[in-house]
Enzyme design. Structure first.
Site, PDB file in Angstrom:
ATOM      1  N   HIS A  22      97.144  10.699  39.616  1.00 11.82           N
ATOM      2  CA  HIS A  22      96.734   9.829  40.709  1.00 11.82           C
ATOM      3  C   HIS A  22      96.883  10.471  42.236  1.00 11.82           C
ATOM      4  CE1 HIS A  22      96.734   6.203  38.288  1.00 11.82           C
ATOM      5  NE2 HIS A  22      97.297   7.060  37.451  1.00 11.82           N
ATOM      6  N   ASP A 114      95.670   3.066  45.686  1.00 10.10           N
ATOM      7  CA  ASP A 114      95.800   3.249  44.295  1.00 10.10           C
ATOM      8  C   ASP A 114      95.263   1.831  43.867  1.00 10.10           C
ATOM      9  OD1 ASP A 114      96.175   5.521  41.976  1.00 10.10           O
ATOM     10  OD2 ASP A 114      95.989   3.263  41.300  1.00 10.10           O
TER      11      ASP A 114
END
Ligand code: UDP
Length: 451
Positions: A22, A114
């Site tokens: 990520h 995110d």
């Protein structure tokens, strides 16, 4: 004087989830948007801190919940969703304080979070700040995740019935769905995904690390069911040579060895940053590699094999058996390795970053997915794009050996490589001026300016 809108004075705040798969795409996105003239602030947790020396052009702000650091040190595939669920609660105060302080100092155009940081939607709302999400996986995965309530209702997660296609969710099979949960169904996983879907629908936009040509029908389906502007601007790492955001030290000592190997002859093996495996799987992998008699470069992440610090579980005599044919390292500059002409295949767990990086270099795959989006990515690789073979049972050494030969030396492998090379061309076209990713990026910049 130019009347062109200039984003120069607009600041964006980006908030990556603190795991390698990520952090990489979020920092790459930050780089892309910075080259478009935006000022960038990265809020990050006090563990898995991005290496800031490679990103001096950004401002970094650290937040802490005082708790998650220890949990994250021991995170693995079985625990990752409960850690993320926990963090979505424990980080609320520190994130909110940090963002509010930033807003007092200067205006912020938008928060880019995110998607798995779903709590950030209500914080952004309370501070009247627009929120766009970065989804680090692909559209196909999002559609499968959006179908979770129905899949749960029909008990697909718990049954281990025969492998059958799932109506209305092609190309997924019943076996893939069980695999998404890694054989360990728990409410926490459903809770995480359903909160992520809900707060994605509440966001003002979705940025995707994928490109339209790869997922055309899925792009249409997402636009229809999510009703949020979508910006498929990937693959991020192809925009420019990326500064490294690797959390582990990359070993380059084998590069000279790789240079000496014939074209498309080496199998690159890596299962990403989170997967752990049992000793017997590891031993089978080792014998499969040795018995295939093919060349390989194998990343064995320290502590990724049960009860081992690194290579203690390798079968006796393995290194002597493979000799010059194989190299084992702790961590690689993966994108660079995949782009090397000697690489002929990638044995992967099919994390989305790894899958996309392989597609970008025209490298066919052996797919050994473990959980979450990996079985979905693997199914697309084998059945839709037809650039890989499935190997989701590691209990038979002969099957492993067979899969390696299929990809590296068989005619089938050559055909997969050709299809993969043609996808690689599509990637490159989409990034060129007027290409789909390039156009989506222009739209994203306009959109960020309009907020
Ligand atoms: N990676 C790397 N070196 C390695 C193995 C992986 O740099 O030896 C990088 C890889 O390029 C990718 C990321 O780590 O960008 C892994 O992300 P992915 O989504 O594939 O899997 P995850 O680690 O999230 O399971």
């Amino acid at each position: 004087m130019s009347t062109e809108p200039s984003p120069n004075n607009r600041r964006l705040v980006l908030f990556p989830l603190p795991f390698q798969g990520h952090i990489n795409p979020m920092l790459q996105l930050a780089n892309i948007l910075h080259t478009k003239g935006f000022k960038i602030t990265i809020i990050h947790t006090d563990f898995n801190i991005p290496n800031q020396t490679n990103y001096r052009q950004f401002t970094f702000k650290s937040i802490s919940d005082g708790l998650s650091k220890t949990m994250a040190d021991n995170v693995n595939l079985d625990t990752v969703s409960s850690v993320i669920n926990f963090m979505n609660k424990s980080y609320i105060p520190s994130f909110r304080n940090c963002l509010a302080t930033l807003l007092e100092q200067e205006p912020v155009a938008c928060l880019i979070s995110d998607a798995l940081w779903h709590f950030t939607q209500s914080v952004a709302d309370s501070l009247k700040l627009p929120r766009i999400i970065l989804r680090t996986s692909n559209m196909s995965c999002m559609l499968v995740y959006a179908a979770f309530p129905v899949l749960d209702e029909k008990s697909y997660f718990k049954t281990t019935i025969q492998e059958e296609p799932i109506k209305d969710l092609a190309p997924m099979t019943t076996r893939d769905i069980v695999k998404i949960m890694n054989g360990d169904f728990e409410e926490g996983k459903l809770e995480l995904i359903s909160s992520m879907i809900k707060e994605t629908k509440a966001a003002l936009g979705i940025i995707w690390n994928t490109f339209k040509e790869l997922e055309e029908p899925e792009f249409l389906a997402i636009s229809e069911s999510f009703q949020v502007p979508s910006f498929p601007i990937g693959p991020f790492h192809k925009y420019f040579t990326a500064s490294s955001s690797s959390l582990l030290e990359q070993d380059r000592s084998y590069m000279l060895w790789l240079d000496r190997q014939p074209i498309s002859s080496v199998l690159y093996v890596s299962f990403g940053s989170v997967v752990h495996m049992g000793k017997s799987e590891f031993t089978n992998m080792a014998w499969g590699l040795a018995n295939s008699k093919q060349r390989f470069l194998w990343v064995v992440r320290p502590a990724s094999v049960s009860d081992s610090e690194w290579l203690e579980s390798l079968p006796t005599g393995f290194m002597e058996e493979v000799g010059e044919r194989g190299c084992i390292i702790k961590w690689a500059p993966q994108q660079e390795v995949l782009a090397h002409q000697a690489i002929g295949g990638f044995w992967t767990h099919n994390g989305w970053n790894s899958t996309l990086e392989s597609i970008c270099e025209g490298v066919p795959m052996i797919c050994s997915p473990c959980a979450y989006d990996q079985p979905i990515n693997a199914r697309y690789v084998t059945d839709v794009w037809r650039i890989g073979v499935m190997l989701d049972n590691m209990s038979e050494r002969e099957e492993i050996e067979r899969a390696i030969k299929r990809v590296i030396i068989d005619k089938e492998g050559i055909e997969m490589r050709q299809r993969s090379k043609s996808l690689q061309k599509k990637v490159n076209l989409s990034l060129e001026k007027g290409g789909s990713a390039n156009q989506s990026l222009d739209s994203l910049v306009d959109y960020l300016f309009s907020l």
